[in-house]
Design an enzyme around this catalytic site. Structure first.
Site, PDB file in Angstrom:
ATOM      1  N   ASP A   1      47.796  39.734  74.464  1.00 58.09           N
ATOM      2  CA  ASP A   1      46.849  40.629  74.498  1.00 58.09           C
ATOM      3  C   ASP A   1      46.536  42.167  74.533  1.00 58.09           C
ATOM      4  OD1 ASP A   1      47.022  40.365  77.221  1.00 58.09           O
ATOM      5  OD2 ASP A   1      45.237  40.794  78.348  1.00 58.09           O
ATOM      6  N   GLU A   2      45.945  43.228  74.282  1.00 59.02           N
ATOM      7  CA  GLU A   2      45.865  44.679  74.175  1.00 59.02           C
ATOM      8  C   GLU A   2      47.275  44.636  74.603  1.00 59.02           C
ATOM      9  OE1 GLU A   2      41.839  44.723  77.194  1.00 59.02           O
ATOM     10  OE2 GLU A   2      44.327  44.485  78.343  1.00 59.02           O
TER      11      GLU A   2
ATOM     12  N   TYR B   1      34.313  35.736  83.633  1.00 58.59           N
ATOM     13  CA  TYR B   1      34.884  36.638  84.286  1.00 58.59           C
ATOM     14  C   TYR B   1      34.163  36.836  85.537  1.00 58.59           C
ATOM     15  CZ  TYR B   1      38.609  38.513  80.700  1.00 58.59           C
ATOM     16  OH  TYR B   1      39.363  37.876  80.228  1.00 58.59           O
ATOM     17  N   PHE B   2      35.097  36.045  86.920  1.00 59.86           N
ATOM     18  CA  PHE B   2      34.923  36.382  88.180  1.00 59.86           C
ATOM     19  C   PHE B   2      35.511  37.734  88.274  1.00 59.86           C
ATOM     20  CE2 PHE B   2      35.348  31.188  88.245  1.00 59.86           C
ATOM     21  CZ  PHE B   2      33.966  30.816  87.438  1.00 59.86           C
TER      22      PHE B   2
ATOM     23  N   HIS C   1      51.506  45.243  77.935  1.00 58.27           N
ATOM     24  CA  HIS C   1      51.158  44.678  78.966  1.00 58.27           C
ATOM     25  C   HIS C   1      53.004  44.433  80.187  1.00 58.27           C
ATOM     26  CE1 HIS C   1      47.031  44.490  79.917  1.00 58.27           C
ATOM     27  NE2 HIS C   1      47.093  43.534  78.885  1.00 58.27           N
TER      28      HIS C   1
ATOM     29  N   ASP D   1      52.856  41.420  83.809  1.00 60.73           N
ATOM     30  CA  ASP D   1      51.833  43.195  83.536  1.00 60.73           C
ATOM     31  C   ASP D   1      52.529  44.165  84.012  1.00 60.73           C
ATOM     32  OD1 ASP D   1      49.699  44.145  82.670  1.00 60.73           O
ATOM     33  OD2 ASP D   1      48.207  42.346  83.074  1.00 60.73           O
TER      34      ASP D   1
HETATM   35  C1  ACM Z   1      42.175  39.794  79.642  1.00 62.94           C
HETATM   36  O1  ACM Z   1      41.485  40.184  79.407  1.00 62.94           O
HETATM   37  N1  ACM Z   1      42.917  40.997  78.521  1.00 62.94           N
HETATM   38  C2  ACM Z   1      42.270  38.404  79.148  1.00 62.94           C
END
Ligand code: ACM
Length: 510
Positions: free
Chosen positions: A309-310, A401-402, A247, A177
């Site tokens: 993602d993102e 989402y913990f 990322h 990341d």
């Molecule tokens: C994520 O929570 N960006 C997959």
């Protein structure tokens, strides 16, 4: 024989079918395990566990009071049957199913069975029962982010044991990341020499505060092979994630040529989303495929996660090279450019006999033909992909989402990223939303809990965020939808938490 202890019926996850019987078996110094050679590894693990806490030798023979039996007739590899009576215990299934049966057996015994030293005077009663069990879903996952905070190998091994106890079977390791590259790549040593270290870390985002301390760490390939082997013995598949095209800042900090601007970048110290993403040069795609080659040598997982993602499109919009790539490939916008990028990886992984999996942004600009989707921005992406015939793992942030808060009373909780996901919300989650077509339902592989670690600096804190929510997740993905009952789960959870306490898990108390 004595009445079963209250913990004996407190099985988590709840089996598909359990019929209790009156007579029980008592493990003693004359108890042996019976197992054929194919089940030797599982028998040995059970022997070590039972012997440590009971102090009995529990030898392994060709037949014994605790009989482990291969039964290929069950419907799925993870299925098993368990029968216990005054004569002993019989667990039957494939190797995987028998392993899960041994996890159930441990939970039928008093919680002291999880101690690592003999417990004097304990009564090792296995209550009488007939159990038929199999999982509802094949993907029963947890994600661990080791980039925002590196987690020691020993903790990863502990988490694998805890997953196996709950019949969870996919450990998704988020290895790269912006804030850290955590996997040794022999061909590109700067990825860890430079990319695994950052000078500082955020404590809070708003207002921005920092620890003032450097943070670093990575796994050698030998470390990862050890993790993979340890997991494999416990029927946990480790799914590696190498993030692209976003990322990517730690990788660009290590090799400037991978970026779009030519700027010398640091490994990122802020959380959040970086504009610094991989460029779309052929040499960068090759670089990443070289990385994937080494990843595939370490991880036998059929699925290789490439993130997706993102990924902000700002630098691609401003880059003449990215714009030239779009023209050359006939792509109409930057979403299609990302889709093209992911397709290159999809066909590469497919050519190596693996399957690409990525976050639901990979749907934008068109999904690569072989791709499997992890639906995290709610369930919509997952529903669309599954109804279109793609495999999907449900990871929706509102439910699993913990890293989100476990209480509305934030002042009493350790600082977290936000949100609110109490235990009951995880328990109530159903990975098969109503909007799925019949075909779509068949493409839901299962669900996964996420442990992003921006605000989770170490193992004990991971345990606090993961448990008991991972216990609820285990029921969601293993136990049948019929018979779901929050009160019953709560009743079983109390004695289960005694087990976790003995296993030194720093769970959040009820
Ligand atoms: C994520 O929570 N960006 C997959």
């Amino acid at each position: 024989m004595a009445a079963p202890s209250t913990s004996a019926s407190a099985l988590i996850p709840r089996p598909a079918l359990i019929r209790k019987a009156a007579d029980a078996y008592r493990i003693s110094d004359s108890t042996a395990i019976g197992a054929t050679r194919e089940l030797g590894g599982i028998a040995e693990k059970l022997r070590a566990e039972l012997s440590a806490s009971t102090g009995f030798a529990i030898p392994i023979r060709t037949s014994g009071e605790i009989e482990l039996v291969l039964d290929p007739s069950l419907r799925t590899p993870a299925a098993y049957t368990l029968d216990s009576s005054s004569r002993g215990v019989r667990i039957a299934g494939s190797a995987e199913g028998v392993f899960y049966g041994t996890r159930t057996l441990l939970q039928m015994l008093p919680p002291d069975v999880f101690r690592r030293a003999p417990v004097v005077g304990a009564d090792w009663i296995v209550p009488g029962a007939h159990i038929e069990d199999e999982p509802r879903f094949e993907w029963r996952g947890l994600l661990l982010d080791v980039c925002r905070h590196f987690m020691p190998k020993e903790f990863v091994l502990k988490l694998i044991d805890l997953m196996a106890l709950h019949k969870l079977n996919r450990l998704h390791l988020h290895l790269t990341d912006d804030q850290g590259w955590r996997i040794e790549i022999k061909k590109y040593p700067r990825l860890t020499e430079v990319g695994s270290k950052r000078p500082d870390s955020m404590l809070t985002y708003d207002p921005p505060t920092f620890t003032g301390e450097p943070h670093s760490g990575f796994y050698t390939q030998d470390d990862l092979r050890e993790i993979v082997a340890y997991a494999g013995e416990r029927f946990v598949c480790v799914v590696p994630e190498i993030e692209m095209p976003g990322h990517a800042q730690a990788a660009i900090a290590a090799y400037r040529k991978l970026g779009n601007t030519g700027e010398k970048l640091p490994v990122r110290t802020w959380w959040g989303i970086s504009d610094n993403v991989f460029n779309t040069e052929t040499s960068t795609l090759r670089f990443l495929q070289d990385v994937l080659d080494e990843v595939m040598e370490i991880f036998p997982s059929p699925f290789i996660h490439v993130g997706g993602d993102e990924c902000p499109k700002k630098q691609w919009k401003e880059s003449p090279r990215a714009q030239a790539r779009m023209r050359k490939e006939g792509l109409k916008d930057e979403e299609e450019l990302q889709s093209w990028f992911v397709r290159q990886m999809d066909s590469y992984l497919e050519s190596k006999g693996r399957r690409l999996i990525g976050w639901d942004e990979i749907l934008e600009g068109g999904l690569a033909p072989g791709a499997t989707v992890m639906s995290w921005r709610g369930e919509r992406g997952g529903i669309a992909a599954a109804n279109a015939g793609h495999d999907v793992v449900m990871c929706p942030s509102p439910y699993v989402y913990f890293d989100y808060y476990q209480s509305r009373n934030r002042a009493k909780e350790p600082h977290a990223i936000g949100g609110y996901i109490p235990l009951s919300k995880v328990y109530d989650y159903d990975p098969l939303p109503k909007a799925l077509s019949e075909t779509g339902k068949r493409h839901i592989l299962g669900a996964q809990g996420q442990l992003w670690t921006e605000y989770i600096p170490g193992p004990k804190h991971v345990e606090y965020m993961a448990f008991p929510r991972a216990c609820a997740l285990a029921e969601v993905v293993w136990s049948p939808a019929e018979g779901k009952d929050w009160r019953d789960f709560e009743r079983r959870l109390r004695p289960h938490l005694e087990r976790l306490a003995i296993l030194d898990v720093g769970f959040r108390p009820l």
